[in-house]
Design an enzyme around this catalytic site. Structure first.
Site, PDB file in Angstrom:
ATOM      1  N   HIS A  26       6.843  34.142  16.249  1.00  0.00           N
ATOM      2  CA  HIS A  26       6.884  35.167  16.613  1.00  0.00           C
ATOM      3  C   HIS A  26       5.676  35.701  17.414  1.00  0.00           C
ATOM      4  O   HIS A  26       4.406  36.108  16.910  1.00  0.00           O
ATOM      5  CB  HIS A  26       7.113  36.460  15.392  1.00  0.00           C
ATOM      6  CG  HIS A  26       8.212  36.194  14.594  1.00  0.00           C
ATOM      7  ND1 HIS A  26       8.195  35.153  13.809  1.00  0.00           N
ATOM      8  CD2 HIS A  26       9.282  36.970  14.307  1.00  0.00           C
ATOM      9  CE1 HIS A  26       9.393  35.178  12.819  1.00  0.00           C
ATOM     10  NE2 HIS A  26       9.879  36.276  13.454  1.00  0.00           N
ATOM     11  N   HIS A 261       9.982  39.267  20.016  1.00  0.00           N
ATOM     12  CA  HIS A 261       9.527  39.428  18.714  1.00  0.00           C
ATOM     13  C   HIS A 261       9.681  38.047  17.904  1.00  0.00           C
ATOM     14  O   HIS A 261       8.890  38.030  17.227  1.00  0.00           O
ATOM     15  CB  HIS A 261      10.472  40.639  18.087  1.00  0.00           C
ATOM     16  CG  HIS A 261      10.317  40.647  16.624  1.00  0.00           C
ATOM     17  ND1 HIS A 261       9.361  41.138  15.828  1.00  0.00           N
ATOM     18  CD2 HIS A 261      10.930  39.960  15.512  1.00  0.00           C
ATOM     19  CE1 HIS A 261       9.620  40.972  14.678  1.00  0.00           C
ATOM     20  NE2 HIS A 261      10.466  40.167  14.260  1.00  0.00           N
ATOM     21  N   SER A 383       7.538  54.810 -23.655  1.00  0.00           N
ATOM     22  CA  SER A 383       8.715  54.038 -23.846  1.00  0.00           C
ATOM     23  C   SER A 383       8.442  52.611 -23.829  1.00  0.00           C
ATOM     24  O   SER A 383       8.991  51.846 -24.636  1.00  0.00           O
ATOM     25  CB  SER A 383       9.774  54.452 -22.725  1.00  0.00           C
ATOM     26  OG  SER A 383      10.028  55.745 -23.010  1.00  0.00           O
ATOM     27  N   GLU A 410       8.568  51.367  -8.990  1.00  0.00           N
ATOM     28  CA  GLU A 410       8.534  50.145  -9.476  1.00  0.00           C
ATOM     29  C   GLU A 410       8.237  49.086  -8.400  1.00  0.00           C
ATOM     30  O   GLU A 410       7.540  48.164  -8.612  1.00  0.00           O
ATOM     31  CB  GLU A 410       9.855  49.740 -10.169  1.00  0.00           C
ATOM     32  CG  GLU A 410      10.631  50.380 -11.535  1.00  0.00           C
ATOM     33  CD  GLU A 410      11.098  51.896 -11.272  1.00  0.00           C
ATOM     34  OE1 GLU A 410      11.595  52.346 -12.163  1.00  0.00           O
ATOM     35  OE2 GLU A 410      11.026  52.195  -9.903  1.00  0.00           O
ATOM     36  N   HIS A 472      21.775  51.549 -17.581  1.00  0.00           N
ATOM     37  CA  HIS A 472      20.548  51.397 -18.312  1.00  0.00           C
ATOM     38  C   HIS A 472      20.541  49.988 -19.075  1.00  0.00           C
ATOM     39  O   HIS A 472      19.420  49.655 -19.846  1.00  0.00           O
ATOM     40  CB  HIS A 472      19.786  52.406 -19.190  1.00  0.00           C
ATOM     41  CG  HIS A 472      19.313  53.511 -18.387  1.00  0.00           C
ATOM     42  ND1 HIS A 472      19.953  54.264 -17.076  1.00  0.00           N
ATOM     43  CD2 HIS A 472      18.038  54.243 -18.074  1.00  0.00           C
ATOM     44  CE1 HIS A 472      19.106  55.025 -16.446  1.00  0.00           C
ATOM     45  NE2 HIS A 472      17.970  55.129 -17.122  1.00  0.00           N
TER      46      HIS A 472
END
Length: 661
Positions: A26, A261, A383, A410, A472
């Site tokens: 690149h 690119h 939790s 996350e 879940h």
């Protein structure tokens, strides 16, 4: 042409030659961002090529890892040990110049980058680690941790969601030592960014809490220098510098085009680049001596700065011996043997407990043993049981805090943990529900690739989540993570195995660790032992050396397997139960050990695990059977679901009998 401009062009020509020789790479971004990279490295970045691991160096991360020829050119020219031969071997097997920068492989590379935006998240982690270490060790008269984290990325990095997650947290935390350089050339692979990316990036960064600056001419070294100095002078917030550049600058046929690119410029275009830049050397990979001398002179300043820091640190240690003692603890390797024989570390109450709660106990025990142990959760601390008691919250007002509040982020959380670990000096962990490991998996993969020991506390590990339902309830996540090279996935069955999992995680030098932990209470199992450190072991032995069958289980299903064994023994069948908390470590054991635990002569084997069957084939063989789950779960109380999916003594016994009879 002055030596500064000549040095910038040296980076451009060397990067173009490197990509052209490999016929792969690149070149566009290296040509466009060479000026800002030179100005930063030559005049603002505190670094010493003679000691690339100096603690108080500035960190530089190339988030746009595809522009690796830019970084390699800098490392070569500044004297980090990359030779011209290394540059010629770009993207070749066993070279020090792989397609994307790899941490631990090439000296001077601070992080493995390639997945766009990942470097942005890791830079935030490094800046957080710097803030935490500075708060811990600096005094009114001695700033022994006093440096910046710089990260360079492009439009792709800014489009990826991980950068927004990470920068949102960085702004909230007021990480003033973080400086982002945005190579804004308005080009991605498919064409102009207007196709898919028209937002005002500076306004977004402003909303996150950054100081925003703009350099209109990405080739103006003076303008770039002023922006970096302004960023350094900001003391309350991180800084974001938009530098407007042209992709493939200097190459007449390619400048401003997406075609530059991800493809070499072509021999004729490289020649045109040389001519257009006024570069006299026509032979590839030839750099004039005056350019090398200039880079050497710039690099020499870093040695002087480090020498002065060493004097400062020596005086600091003499005046504050208690700080020196703490410093040594932070940077010491943990005493594996001492921890292995620490009764308090391995102790537990003989009552049913969820392994997430047992893990919480281990976290707090480790926090007492290791002052440099810190971490947090993606808004699930209570939790996940990841809260360090009396550890305080890491925040803009308290960088000493040991509890990191990642918010519901996350993906960025895992990248930040990588950055914290790469920074050095501390041990960290992150937490979320196991099913959401899907969100952090790409960054866990980078941790495994970089060989850094991040720990992932992933709770609510099965259909035992119950009423929350299939969204879940993890099914395939164990198989997904077990399939990843160089990561240890633990699913402990009780207190002893949970302690073993944490022992393995905290003593690991080169491997990240996943802890898959139960929401529901599990009994403490007779036969559970430190043998769990071998990944798989006999937790309930048969009477005969060659049992009639072997039941293999992990986590919450181990006690179920032990109960089934008792019934089968009453029916006259001799059964061995093997607990398999960590396949990855079991596979590292000797052939003799593995044969002892799972003898090939015993072909009747039953696997019991509340997850996918897909990773169990090598242990089951052709005559084995499984009690597993290969569908999504359902919404109901946990005890109802375990019965529905066959996780009962009766069903396990019947499955075993179907083999034995």
């Amino acid at each position: 042409m002055n030596i500064e401009q000549k040095s910038v062009n040296a980076i451009r020509v060397l990067a173009a030659d490197t990509v052209q020789k490999a016929n792969s790479g690149h070149p566009g971004m290296p040509l466009g961002s060479a000026a800002m990279a030179y100005e930063l490295w030559a005049n603002h970045l505190t670094h010493n090529p003679k000691n690339p691991k100096w603690v108080n160096r500035d960190r530089f991360i190339l988030s746009a890892g595809h522009a690796s020829s830019l970084l390699y050119s800098l490392l070569h020219l500044f004297g980090y040990g990359l030779t011209i031969e290394d540059m010629k071997n770009f993207r070749q097997d066993n070279s020090l110049t792989p397609g994307h920068p790899e941490y631990g492989h090439t000296v001077g590379v601070e992080a493995t980058t390639g997945p766009l935006g990942a470097g942005m998240g890791m830079a935030v982690g490094m800046a957080m680690a710097q803030a935490h270490m500075a708060a811990t060790f600096n005094t009114e008269d001695y700033n022994v941790i006093d440096h910046y984290t710089f990260v360079l990325g492009g439009d792709g990095c800014m489009e990826e969601g991980i950068s927004s997650e990470a920068f949102s947290l960085a702004g909230t935390l007021g990480l003033s030592k973080l400086i982002v350089l945005y190579d804004s050339n308005n080009i991605t692979i498919e064409g102009n960014t207007d196709l898919a990316f028209t937002e005002d990036v500076n306004k977004r960064m402003e909303a996150f809490g950054f100081q925003t600056l703009t350099v209109e001419d990405g080739n103006n070294l003076e303008e770039i220098s002023k922006a970096i100095e302004l960023a350094k002078s900001e003391k309350t917030k991180p800084s974001f510098i938009t530098v407007k550049t042209k992709i493939a600058f200097g190459c007449p046929a390619k400048e401003g085009s997406e075609s530059s690119h991800g493809s070499p410029l072509g021999e004729e275009n490289v020649k045109a680049l040389r001519d257009n830049l006024g570069w006299e050397e026509q032979e590839a990979f030839v750099i004039p001596q005056d350019v090398y001398d200039n880079f050497a002179q710039k690099a020499k300043k870093g040695q002087e700065v480090e020498d002065n820091w060493n004097k400062l640190f020596k005086a600091y240690c003499e005046k504050y011996p208690e700080k020196k003692e703490l410093w040594d603890k932070y940077f010491a390797v943990i005493d594996d043997e001492k921890l292995l024989n620490c009764d308090e570390f391995w102790s537990y109450e003989d009552k049913p407990q969820a392994t997430r709660s047992l893990s919480g106990n281990m976290i707090n025990r480790l926090a007492k043993i290791m002052p440099n142990f810190w971490g947090g959760s993606a808004d699930l601390g209570p939790s996940n049981k990841t809260v360090i008691k009396d550890g305080g919250s890491f925040s803009k007002n308290n960088y000493l805090g040991r509890n990191i509040h990642y918010g519901v982020r996350e993906f960025a959380m895992a990248a930040i943990a990588n950055g914290i670990t790469l920074y050095g000096g501390t041990k960290t962990f992150v937490g979320t529900f196991f099913v959401f490991s899907d969100y952090l998996k790409p960054m866990a993969r980078l941790a495994a690739l970089m060989k850094i020991p991040v720990t992932y506390v992933l709770t609510h590990d099965s259909i035992g989540v119950g009423e929350d339902g299939p969204t879940h309830e993890p099914i395939e996540q164990l198989a997904m993570l077990r399939a990843m090279p160089n990561i240890n996935v633990f699913r402990p069955a009780d207190a002893t195995e949970t302690a073993a999992a944490w022992y393995s995680a905290i003593t690991s030098k080169n491997t990240p660790t996943v802890l898959a932990l139960s929401r529901q209470n599990l009994p403490q199992i007779e036969g559970s032992s430190k043998e769990a450190l071998k990944g798989g072991y006999i937790i309930a032995e048969s009477i005969k050396a060659k049992p009639d069958a072997i039941i293999i289980a992990s986590g919450s299903e181990v006690s179920l397997a032990v109960d089934a064994k008792k019934e089968l023994m009453e029916k006259g069948f001799d059964i061995r139960v093997v607990s398999m908390p960590c396949m990855d470590i079991f596979e590292q054991q000797s052939d003799e050990y593995k044969e002892k635990i799972l003898p090939q002569t015993v072909e009747k084997r039953l696997v019991v695990e509340a997850g996918s069957s897909i990773c169990w084939g090598k242990y089951l063989g052709f005559k084995g059977k499984s009690v597993t789950i290969d569908t999504f779960g359902a919404s109901a109380p946990a005890n109802v679901l375990f019965k529905k999916y066959g996780f009962t003594v009766e069903n396990v016994v019947n499955k075993a009998l179907s083999m034995l009879k």
